[in-house]
Design a protein around this motif. Sequence first.
Motif, mmCIF file in Angstrom:
data_model
loop_
_atom_site.group_PDB
_atom_site.id
_atom_site.type_symbol
_atom_site.label_atom_id
_atom_site.label_comp_id
_atom_site.label_asym_id
_atom_site.label_seq_id
_atom_site.Cartn_x
_atom_site.Cartn_y
_atom_site.Cartn_z
ATOM 1 N N TYR A 156 11.657 82.387 30.161
ATOM 2 C CA TYR A 156 12.029 81.161 29.439
ATOM 3 C C TYR A 156 10.785 80.435 28.932
ATOM 4 C CZ TYR A 156 13.583 76.380 28.602
ATOM 5 O OH TYR A 156 13.824 75.148 28.032
ATOM 6 N N GLN A 157 10.838 79.977 27.679
ATOM 7 C CA GLN A 157 9.780 79.192 27.070
ATOM 8 C C GLN A 157 10.404 78.022 26.322
ATOM 9 O OE1 GLN A 157 7.415 81.742 24.577
ATOM 10 N NE2 GLN A 157 6.490 82.851 26.298
ATOM 11 N N SER A 158 9.839 76.852 26.523
ATOM 12 C CA SER A 158 10.352 75.677 25.824
ATOM 13 C C SER A 158 10.117 75.826 24.322
ATOM 14 C CB SER A 158 9.672 74.413 26.348
ATOM 15 O OG SER A 158 8.269 74.485 26.165
ATOM 16 N N TRP A 159 11.047 75.300 23.529
ATOM 17 C CA TRP A 159 10.987 75.474 22.073
ATOM 18 C C TRP A 159 9.908 74.600 21.467
ATOM 19 C CZ3 TRP A 159 11.617 72.126 17.965
ATOM 20 C CH2 TRP A 159 11.712 72.732 16.698
ATOM 21 N N THR A 160 9.213 75.138 20.498
ATOM 22 C CA THR A 160 8.247 74.395 19.692
ATOM 23 C C THR A 160 8.431 74.805 18.236
ATOM 24 O OG1 THR A 160 6.520 76.069 19.961
ATOM 25 C CG2 THR A 160 6.556 74.247 21.558
ATOM 26 N N PRO A 161 8.198 73.909 17.287
ATOM 27 C CA PRO A 161 8.363 74.271 15.866
ATOM 28 C C PRO A 161 7.302 75.222 15.353
ATOM 29 C CG PRO A 161 7.443 72.074 16.056
ATOM 30 C CD PRO A 161 7.781 72.511 17.455
ATOM 31 N N PHE A 162 6.243 75.490 16.132
ATOM 32 C CA PHE A 162 5.167 76.359 15.672
ATOM 33 C C PHE A 162 5.551 77.837 15.707
ATOM 34 C CE2 PHE A 162 3.243 72.694 17.989
ATOM 35 C CZ PHE A 162 2.957 71.949 16.853
ATOM 36 N N THR A 163 6.731 78.147 16.232
ATOM 37 C CA THR A 163 7.236 79.517 16.195
ATOM 38 C C THR A 163 7.873 79.853 14.853
ATOM 39 O OG1 THR A 163 9.339 78.776 17.134
ATOM 40 C CG2 THR A 163 7.640 79.503 18.673
ATOM 41 N N GLU A 164 7.928 78.855 13.943
ATOM 42 C CA GLU A 164 8.505 79.017 12.603
ATOM 43 C C GLU A 164 9.984 79.359 12.671
ATOM 44 O OE1 GLU A 164 6.228 81.764 10.364
ATOM 45 O OE2 GLU A 164 4.415 80.524 10.340
ATOM 46 N N LYS A 165 10.632 78.955 13.716
ATOM 47 C CA LYS A 165 12.071 79.112 13.852
ATOM 48 C C LYS A 165 12.657 77.791 14.334
ATOM 49 C CE LYS A 165 12.126 84.057 14.945
ATOM 50 N NZ LYS A 165 12.537 85.082 15.940
ATOM 51 N N ARG A 166 13.933 77.602 14.066
ATOM 52 C CA ARG A 166 14.589 76.382 14.500
ATOM 53 C C ARG A 166 14.991 76.505 15.964
ATOM 54 N NH1 ARG A 166 18.049 73.126 10.204
ATOM 55 N NH2 ARG A 166 17.621 71.678 11.889
ATOM 56 N N HIS A 167 15.345 75.355 16.525
ATOM 57 C CA HIS A 167 15.799 75.367 17.915
ATOM 58 C C HIS A 167 17.006 76.264 18.081
ATOM 59 C CE1 HIS A 167 17.738 73.182 21.486
ATOM 60 N NE2 HIS A 167 16.735 73.903 21.953
ATOM 61 N N ASP A 168 17.931 76.213 17.122
ATOM 62 C CA ASP A 168 19.033 77.164 17.053
ATOM 63 C C ASP A 168 18.584 78.305 16.145
ATOM 64 O OD1 ASP A 168 21.350 78.570 16.917
ATOM 65 O OD2 ASP A 168 22.583 76.961 16.084
ATOM 66 N N SER A 169 18.325 79.456 16.734
ATOM 67 C CA SER A 169 17.745 80.570 15.974
ATOM 68 C C SER A 169 18.677 81.082 14.882
ATOM 69 C CB SER A 169 17.394 81.719 16.928
ATOM 70 O OG SER A 169 18.557 82.155 17.633
ATOM 71 N N HIS A 170 19.960 80.733 14.938
ATOM 72 C CA HIS A 170 20.912 81.198 13.929
ATOM 73 C C HIS A 170 20.904 80.316 12.682
ATOM 74 C CE1 HIS A 170 22.628 84.049 16.802
ATOM 75 N NE2 HIS A 170 22.681 83.061 17.692
ATOM 76 N N ARG A 171 20.177 79.216 12.702
ATOM 77 C CA ARG A 171 20.151 78.291 11.569
ATOM 78 C C ARG A 171 18.832 78.395 10.810
ATOM 79 N NH1 ARG A 171 20.975 72.527 13.844
ATOM 80 N NH2 ARG A 171 20.789 72.000 11.617
ATOM 81 N N GLN A 172 18.943 78.348 9.494
ATOM 82 C CA GLN A 172 17.784 78.257 8.630
ATOM 83 C C GLN A 172 17.431 76.778 8.449
ATOM 84 O OE1 GLN A 172 15.997 80.877 7.617
ATOM 85 N NE2 GLN A 172 17.440 82.212 8.730
ATOM 86 N N PRO A 173 16.226 76.456 7.948
ATOM 87 C CA PRO A 173 15.857 75.045 7.789
ATOM 88 C C PRO A 173 16.834 74.241 6.940
ATOM 89 C CG PRO A 173 13.919 76.425 7.580
ATOM 90 C CD PRO A 173 15.082 77.351 7.671
ATOM 91 N N GLU A 174 17.509 74.878 5.988
ATOM 92 C CA GLU A 174 18.423 74.147 5.112
ATOM 93 C C GLU A 174 19.867 74.166 5.597
ATOM 94 O OE1 GLU A 174 18.193 78.412 3.785
ATOM 95 O OE2 GLU A 174 16.755 76.822 4.316
ATOM 96 N N ASP A 175 20.134 74.796 6.730
ATOM 97 C CA ASP A 175 21.505 74.921 7.228
ATOM 98 C C ASP A 175 21.911 73.695 8.039
ATOM 99 O OD1 ASP A 175 21.675 77.368 6.046
ATOM 100 O OD2 ASP A 175 21.267 78.509 7.876
ATOM 101 N N LEU A 176 23.192 73.344 7.941
ATOM 102 C CA LEU A 176 23.777 72.281 8.745
ATOM 103 C C LEU A 176 24.520 72.884 9.924
ATOM 104 C CD1 LEU A 176 25.327 70.073 5.905
ATOM 105 C CD2 LEU A 176 23.085 69.814 6.966
ATOM 106 N N ARG A 177 24.792 72.048 10.892
ATOM 107 C CA ARG A 177 25.617 72.496 12.005
ATOM 108 C C ARG A 177 27.082 72.562 11.579
ATOM 109 N NH1 ARG A 177 23.200 68.546 16.640
ATOM 110 N NH2 ARG A 177 22.664 67.334 14.792
ATOM 111 N N PRO A 178 27.877 73.443 12.171
ATOM 112 C CA PRO A 178 29.303 73.494 11.821
ATOM 113 C C PRO A 178 29.975 72.144 12.118
ATOM 114 C CG PRO A 178 28.662 75.421 13.087
ATOM 115 C CD PRO A 178 27.495 74.495 13.134
ATOM 116 N N ILE A 179 30.845 71.714 11.219
ATOM 117 C CA ILE A 179 31.486 70.403 11.316
ATOM 118 C C ILE A 179 32.960 70.597 11.621
ATOM 119 C CG2 ILE A 179 32.024 68.258 10.119
ATOM 120 C CD1 ILE A 179 29.579 68.686 8.395
#
Length: 287
Positions: A25-48
Amino acid sequence: MAADRKRVAGPESSVAPLVEYPIDYQSWTPFTEKRHDSHRQPEDLRPIYLKTGLISEANGSAYIELEKTKLTCGVYGPRPVKRAGQGFSDKGTLNCEIKFATFSCVKRRGTMRDAQEKELSQILSQGLTPAVRLELFPKSNVDIYITVLESDGWGSCIAAAFTVASVALAHAGIEMLDLVAGCSASYIPTSIPSSSTSESTSASSEGTGAGSITPQIFMDADLEEEKFQQGSIVLAYMPSLNQTTHVLQTGKAEGAIISQSVEHCVEACNKIFAVMNHALLESIDQK
């Protein structure tokens, strides 16, 4: 001072629960170039998930859920003003109140309204008032009560409040110029500046007020992503009229980044607008 017999007192001393994480386990950081939710792209919204008619006693109500962000809204009115000494007004008033449930945040919230909740209530009122035809309700009040059941990000919570309150107003039969959709974006750096480039850009950053790294725009950021943000923006937008009712900008960012984030928020609001229309059409079919 007499003790409160109706309240169950907790233990005088408590111990935080032990949480076992995996070995890798590793805490999330934005320097991995991925979002906290790995299934989302930077322009994606969460399901509503949006549903109307949750509160039967209210004239209109709605419930919105964006994964770990959950809000309920009840609209009461229009009803006549009962304040003594208040003169006649040719326009009605829109009263908004946001309350966080005590269990909604990581840190337990208080039972009384604090300064942040009063500020959010004022922001919500400023964003919804241009869309409601208050001139049709002279000397009347329209009360909006929002309860935050779970919060996963400050910006997403405000944006969801705009959306759910607008749908609840329409469900109550309040005449509006257009629905108000809310969306948020955060400016998050995704790389660590090197020591060589930081010295060369220090002079220019002091003059412009911006950092040495161009941040990336993360749409609908969650709580973990907001911990690394340099700034954020929340936009309240009327898609049919192509008009903005409220913009809330925090932090520092370049003008190009702000303009780009506004464009992304407008595109996201148009997508949210389709979800809002679908929820209202479902409420009509149920009747």
